[in-house]
Design an enzyme around this catalytic site. Structure first.
Site, mmCIF file in Angstrom:
data_model
loop_
_atom_site.group_PDB
_atom_site.id
_atom_site.type_symbol
_atom_site.label_atom_id
_atom_site.label_comp_id
_atom_site.label_asym_id
_atom_site.label_seq_id
_atom_site.Cartn_x
_atom_site.Cartn_y
_atom_site.Cartn_z
ATOM 1 C CG HIS A 83 -0.842 6.695 3.682
ATOM 2 N ND1 HIS A 83 0.449 7.401 4.010
ATOM 3 C CD2 HIS A 83 -0.750 5.250 4.011
ATOM 4 C CE1 HIS A 83 1.312 6.492 4.489
ATOM 5 N NE2 HIS A 83 0.597 5.407 4.586
ATOM 6 C CB CYS A 134 0.784 2.370 3.193
ATOM 7 S SG CYS A 134 -0.513 1.789 4.469
#
Length: 173
Positions: A128, A148
């Protein structure tokens, strides 16, 4: 009657000119017309992600990882980024981190490992952008995610356009 028509015309023209003068927000959705991306490779130690078409590298990015970057993700909340072979399994156009591309963690082995300890393996691992949250909460931290893989907002726009569901993601220590 002519006065009303002239007034209506003048107001209409002013409204049209005002609308033309507004700068349009660029779309965060891009098009990609290059070679198909057949694999994503992440090297956690080098903080680099590479997108390949066959054996040819197409693009590379500097990345940020989970706030505990060493080691394989095992449990929810451990702050680690997974290691191993996963797949692109979803796309989130409304991500709090600009755009995000889902990685298929946990796989069956990850679930079985966590289960034997009575723990939750976690999930929601994405590639992301930073978005307002990342920029505001962690403006200077290198590794700041909950597990992430983060890139800039401009880079995730490009990556989002390049990847397809099912693309393998290989994450190395």
């Amino acid at each position: 009657m002519i006065r009303t028509t002239r007034r209506t015309f003048t107001i209409s023209m002013l409204a049209l000119l005002a609308a033309c003068g507004k700068p349009q927000q660029p779309s965060k959705f891009q098009r990609y017309s290059g070679p198909p991306i057949t694999q994503v490779q992440v090297n956690k130690g080098q903080r680099r992600m590479h997108l390949f078409s066959g054996s040819t590298p197409v693009r590379s990015y500097d990345i940020s990882l989970g706030n505990q970057p060493v080691g394989h993700k095992q449990f929810s909340g451990d702050g680690k980024t997974p290691e191993g072979v996963y797949y692109i399994d979803r796309f989130n156009p409304r991500s709090a981190f600009h755009l995000s591309v889902g990685i298929s963690y946990p796989n069956p082995n990850d679930r079985a490992f966590a289960e034997q300890y009575g723990m939750d393996p976690g999930g929601d691992i994405f590639i992301h952008g930073r978005g307002p949250q990342g920029n505001n909460l962690f403006p200077r931290q290198r590794d700041w995610t909950a597990g992430c893989i983060a890139v800039t907002d401009e880079e995730i726009q490009e990556i989002y356009a390049m990847l397809m569901p099912g693309t393998p993601v290989v994450i190395y220590p």
